[in-house]
Design a protein around this motif. Structure first.
Motif, PDB file in Angstrom:
ATOM      1  N   ALA A   1      46.259  45.910  34.939  1.00 12.32           N
ATOM      2  CA  ALA A   1      45.976  45.197  36.182  1.00 12.32           C
ATOM      3  C   ALA A   1      44.472  45.121  36.433  1.00 12.32           C
ATOM      4  O   ALA A   1      43.944  44.065  36.818  1.00 12.32           O
ATOM      5  CB  ALA A   1      46.675  45.891  37.346  1.00 12.32           C
ATOM      6  N   GLN A   2      43.774  46.221  36.224  1.00 12.06           N
ATOM      7  CA  GLN A   2      42.322  46.230  36.434  1.00 12.06           C
ATOM      8  C   GLN A   2      41.611  45.293  35.463  1.00 12.06           C
ATOM      9  O   GLN A   2      40.685  44.567  35.836  1.00 12.06           O
ATOM     10  CB  GLN A   2      41.778  47.648  36.283  1.00 12.06           C
ATOM     11  N   MET A   3      42.040  45.312  34.205  1.00 11.26           N
ATOM     12  CA  MET A   3      41.402  44.451  33.208  1.00 11.26           C
ATOM     13  C   MET A   3      41.656  42.972  33.508  1.00 11.26           C
ATOM     14  O   MET A   3      40.736  42.144  33.424  1.00 11.26           O
ATOM     15  CB  MET A   3      41.895  44.816  31.812  1.00 11.26           C
ATOM     16  N   LEU A   4      42.891  42.635  33.869  1.00  9.32           N
ATOM     17  CA  LEU A   4      43.194  41.240  34.178  1.00  9.32           C
ATOM     18  C   LEU A   4      42.451  40.784  35.431  1.00  9.32           C
ATOM     19  O   LEU A   4      41.989  39.642  35.511  1.00  9.32           O
ATOM     20  CB  LEU A   4      44.696  41.051  34.348  1.00  9.32           C
ATOM     21  N   ALA A   5      42.331  41.677  36.424  1.00  9.85           N
ATOM     22  CA  ALA A   5      41.578  41.331  37.631  1.00  9.85           C
ATOM     23  C   ALA A   5      40.121  41.062  37.294  1.00  9.85           C
ATOM     24  O   ALA A   5      39.505  40.119  37.817  1.00  9.85           O
ATOM     25  CB  ALA A   5      41.698  42.453  38.656  1.00  9.85           C
ATOM     26  N   THR A   6      39.553  41.875  36.423  1.00  9.13           N
ATOM     27  CA  THR A   6      38.162  41.680  36.016  1.00  9.13           C
ATOM     28  C   THR A   6      37.983  40.339  35.318  1.00  9.13           C
ATOM     29  O   THR A   6      37.044  39.580  35.612  1.00  9.13           O
ATOM     30  CB  THR A   6      37.722  42.815  35.077  1.00  9.13           C
ATOM     31  N   LEU A   7      38.892  40.019  34.394  1.00  7.09           N
ATOM     32  CA  LEU A   7      38.808  38.748  33.683  1.00  7.09           C
ATOM     33  C   LEU A   7      39.017  37.565  34.627  1.00  7.09           C
ATOM     34  O   LEU A   7      38.331  36.547  34.527  1.00  7.09           O
ATOM     35  CB  LEU A   7      39.857  38.704  32.567  1.00  7.09           C
ATOM     36  N   TRP A   8      39.966  37.707  35.553  1.00 10.28           N
ATOM     37  CA  TRP A   8      40.232  36.611  36.487  1.00 10.28           C
ATOM     38  C   TRP A   8      39.017  36.352  37.374  1.00 10.28           C
ATOM     39  O   TRP A   8      38.635  35.193  37.585  1.00 10.28           O
ATOM     40  CB  TRP A   8      41.462  36.931  37.337  1.00 10.28           C
TER      41      TRP A   8
END
Length: 332
Positions: A156-163
């Motif tokens: 979740a943290q990684m996808l939020a960063t990419l988004w």
């Protein structure tokens, strides 16, 4: 027994020539990374459907989906209040192996679609927005589902960063596009003209298709421009048009598109919005115009996975015309 002597050159060669391993290619961006991440979670956890989402007002926007059983797609918009995630964000458990045994989650309207198990975590997105990464399955699952929670939190943290990175990149691209279209502004109001609207609509539709994002169109038609011109002169009519443009532009975000298509008609492209928030935004525009003494008729339509922006614009225009005709029919 004599020792085996290996030539030094052979040792050096073996050390300097490890088995060839092909490097992993980088993801193109959030979309490709999200698809890979959600597919991995589905395969490893055994939970059938996974979603990365964003909350926008009352809308629950699906930014990415790996769904084998519920038919939810990237770009869909659901009701946030109906979700299990909304209850999780308010303090509910992140892992429920049997939803039917948890009263609050079982009472969520979305649970009527047959949700047996739930695993979800909240995440902070840019500009204070809340997102979630969640998985659901039609059947209850064993209690060891809890062991996947740290992996889900990290994803979740990684996808939020990419988004968030992609959002920043998209905003920079938009600024560059609009700077190039500076010549396509309406001289009277400073908003985009018909040509600028057409070009930006094409660019944003392609972006919606590529990134599975959502948007909506609001058409605004001023009600009394002709009467103002006839009774007070064209300078008063021009002032009315300028006042309308100022109020519309001040009500929407800088990233949204405001254009004057000519005469008394304006159009607004609201980006990254769901149907509930689009209706609220249209109401805010109407209220702002009314507060400035500008009578107008509005129509709006949402662009989702089954409708492009051109279709949304045409429907919004028809709805505005229907509302205007209905208003005229109701006049004494």
């Amino acid at each position: 027994m004599k020792p085996v002597i290996v030539p030094v050159t052979a040792v050096v060669a073996s050390m300097s020539s490890p088995p060839e391993t092909l490097p992993l290619p980088a993801f193109d961006g959030f979309r490709e990374a999200a698809d890979a991440c959600l597919s991995m979670l589905r395969a490893r956890t055994g939970v059938a459907a996974w979603y990365f989402t964003r909350v926008e007002g009352g809308d629950w926007l699906v930014l990415a989906a790996a769904d084998a059983c519920y038919g939810v797609r990237s770009g869909d918009a659901l009701k946030w209040a109906d979700s299990i995630c909304s209850r999780m964000v308010r303090g509910g458990p992140c892992v429920v192996a049997d939803v039917s045994a948890h009263a609050a989650y079982a009472a969520a309207p979305i649970a009527r679609h047959g949700i047996g198990a739930y695993l979800g975590v909240p995440v902070q997105l840019d500009h204070g927005a809340i997102g979630t990464l969640c998985g659901i399955d039609p059947r209850p699952v064993p209690m060891d589902l809890e062991r996947w929670l740290p992996i889900v939190q990290l994803c979740a943290q990684m996808l939020a960063t990419l988004w968030c990175h992609d959002v920043d990149l998209k905003e920079a691209q938009r600024r560059a596009e609009r700077a190039e279209l500076e010549a396509t502004t309406d001289a009277m109001t400073g908003v985009f003209n018909r040509r600028g609207w057409r070009e930006l609509l094409t660019l944003e539709e392609q972006r919606c298709r590529d990134e599975h994002t959502t948007a909506g169109v609001v058409v605004v038609d001023l009600d009394r421009l002709k009467q103002t011109n006839d009774s007070q002169g064209h300078s008063a009519g021009d002032a009315l048009i300028q006042r309308a443009a100022k109020e519309i532009a001040a009500t929407v975000r800088a990233s949204d598109v405001v254009a004057r298509l000519g005469g008394d008609e304006f159009v607004v492209l609201i980006l990254d919005v769901g149907p509930t928030e689009l209706a609220r935004q249209a109401a805010r525009i109407e209220q702002a115009l009314r507060g400035a003494g500008v009578a107008a008729t509005l129509g709006y339509s949402w662009r989702g996975p089954d409708r492009d922006l051109g279709e949304a614009y045409r429907e919004a225009d028809l709805l505005m015309l229907d509302a205007k005709r209905g208003r005229h029919r109701g006049m004494p």
